[in-house]
Design an enzyme around this catalytic site. Structure first.
Site, PDB file in Angstrom:
ATOM      1  N   PRO A 180       7.234  -0.159  -0.113  1.00  0.00           N
ATOM      2  CA  PRO A 180       6.027   0.478  -0.632  1.00  0.00           C
ATOM      3  C   PRO A 180       6.249   1.874  -0.873  1.00  0.00           C
ATOM      4  O   PRO A 180       6.650   2.290   0.247  1.00  0.00           O
ATOM      5  CB  PRO A 180       4.736   0.137  -0.158  1.00  0.00           C
ATOM      6  CG  PRO A 180       5.172  -1.322   0.752  1.00  0.00           C
ATOM      7  CD  PRO A 180       6.545  -1.081   0.908  1.00  0.00           C
ATOM      8  N   LYS A 181       5.726   2.645  -1.999  1.00  0.00           N
ATOM      9  CA  LYS A 181       5.783   3.853  -1.914  1.00  0.00           C
ATOM     10  C   LYS A 181       4.546   4.601  -1.454  1.00  0.00           C
ATOM     11  O   LYS A 181       3.610   4.201  -2.053  1.00  0.00           O
ATOM     12  CB  LYS A 181       6.305   4.386  -3.247  1.00  0.00           C
ATOM     13  CG  LYS A 181       6.715   6.095  -3.543  1.00  0.00           C
ATOM     14  CD  LYS A 181       6.964   6.465  -4.581  1.00  0.00           C
ATOM     15  CE  LYS A 181       7.696   7.846  -4.717  1.00  0.00           C
ATOM     16  NZ  LYS A 181       6.735   9.123  -4.292  1.00  0.00           N
ATOM     17  N   VAL A 182       4.499   5.164  -0.404  1.00  0.00           N
ATOM     18  CA  VAL A 182       3.315   5.704   0.258  1.00  0.00           C
ATOM     19  C   VAL A 182       3.097   7.095  -0.560  1.00  0.00           C
ATOM     20  O   VAL A 182       3.661   8.021  -0.694  1.00  0.00           O
ATOM     21  CB  VAL A 182       3.388   5.975   1.806  1.00  0.00           C
ATOM     22  CG1 VAL A 182       2.350   6.637   2.146  1.00  0.00           C
ATOM     23  CG2 VAL A 182       3.859   4.984   2.364  1.00  0.00           C
TER      24      VAL A 182
ATOM     25  N   GLU B  60       1.084   3.428  -5.531  1.00  0.00           N
ATOM     26  CA  GLU B  60       1.784   4.413  -6.377  1.00  0.00           C
ATOM     27  C   GLU B  60       3.060   3.990  -6.796  1.00  0.00           C
ATOM     28  O   GLU B  60       3.467   4.385  -8.008  1.00  0.00           O
ATOM     29  CB  GLU B  60       2.170   5.670  -5.257  1.00  0.00           C
ATOM     30  CG  GLU B  60       2.486   6.796  -6.397  1.00  0.00           C
ATOM     31  CD  GLU B  60       3.193   7.815  -5.589  1.00  0.00           C
ATOM     32  OE1 GLU B  60       3.711   9.027  -6.033  1.00  0.00           O
ATOM     33  OE2 GLU B  60       3.299   7.858  -4.202  1.00  0.00           O
ATOM     34  N   GLY B  61       3.671   3.175  -6.077  1.00  0.00           N
ATOM     35  CA  GLY B  61       4.906   2.428  -6.752  1.00  0.00           C
ATOM     36  C   GLY B  61       5.814   1.883  -5.749  1.00  0.00           C
ATOM     37  O   GLY B  61       5.390   1.688  -4.536  1.00  0.00           O
TER      38      GLY B  61
END
Length: 285
Positions: free
Chosen positions: A24-26, A167-168
């Site tokens: 996961p993009k933090v 977010e991505g």
């Protein structure tokens, strides 16, 4: 010691690949954590010292270490990282305000890579070997965490990212070495949101289109500036049309009647109602 971070290339769409892991993009800001002889220093990706901003992170590990990760503030209402809260922490200047924010907006350092440990430079090791070493660490306090990952199934993870409103995601080649530059071995996939806006003006100097949306009372509300997306042909067409709808100007901007509409993609809306990182996608006819 500051180590310039490894930066992400951009993937055009979600992908799966057995040679990659996916995280996961933090939604926070990049942080390099450096501990030498029990002295801790914290750096942003641009080598700005932010050690004093985060007292809750000044807790030593068992030995000298350099770590790469993101600083995040979790919104208790959504469970997601709140970028506005993170920026409030980063920009706080006075000691008493920093101490107060430590209680009201606590941060977490979400670690995803280990660069040095016990005097050994680990950057020439493949990513999965670095991950294995990272997994053995005893974290020094509750403000530290290690980001999870899955192997291969990027598209499946991205479906979850979308459903969670995150977010991505980031895809990283398993055998990638850590290089202090942007690299196609690490790729980000953004979970874009979309919005329709009015273009209400343009910047006279560096490229930028002013945007606005209609609020609940039918009045235009400014929402920021588009700085990316349109190519040369699109810009030329825009400026030809804009000549006919000029409403005024000042030192920095030419203002337009709100006749031109466009679709933008963006990270999200900020809490102040602004577009975050808007990118032009097309005009709306």
């Amino acid at each position: 010691m500051f180590i310039y971070p490894m930066l992400l290339a951009t993937a055009p769409s979600p992908f799966s690949d057995s040679d990659y892991i996916f995280e996961p993009k933090v939604d926070g800001h990049r942080l390099i954590f450096s501990q030498e002889s029990s002295m801790i220093q914290l750096y942003t990706r641009h080598n700005n010292d932010c050690t004093q901003q985060y007292p809750e992170l000044l807790v030593p590990f068992d030995d000298d270490i350099s770590l790469d990760g993101e600083v995040a503030c979790v919104d208790p209402a959504t469970g997601l990282s709140d970028i506005d809260a993170v920026m409030s922490r980063l920009k706080a200047g006075k000691h008493d305000k920093i101490q107060r924010l430590t209680s009201t907006l606590p941060v977490t350092f979400v670690i995803f890579d280990i660069l040095q440990y016990k005097g050994r430079d680990l950057r020439r090791l493949p990513l999965m070997e670095r991950k294995a070493i990272l997994s053995t660490l005893t974290l020094p306090g509750p403000a530290f965490g290690i980001i999870p990952y899955i192997e291969g199934a990027g598209e499946q993870l991205f479906e979850q990212i979308e459903s969670w409103g995150m977010e991505g995601m980031v895809g990283k080649r398993k055998n990638s070495l850590y290089v202090s530059q942007r690299s196609p071995a690490w790729k980000k996939v953004i979970n874009w949101s979309y919005a329709d806006v009015y273009i209400t003006g343009y910047r006279k100097g560096e490229f930028g289109w002013l945007t606005a949306v209609m609020d609940g009372s039918g009045k235009l509300r400014p929402t920021g500036i588009i700085e990316h997306g349109p190519g040369p042909k699109v810009k030329k067409a825009f400026y030809l049309v804009s000549r006919e709808i000029v409403a005024g100007e000042d030192k920095n901007f030419v203002y337009l009647e709100p006749y031109i509409r466009a679709q933008v993609k963006m990270r999200n809306w900020t809490k102040s109602g602004m577009l975050r990182d808007p990118v032009f996608t097309k005009f709306i006819v």
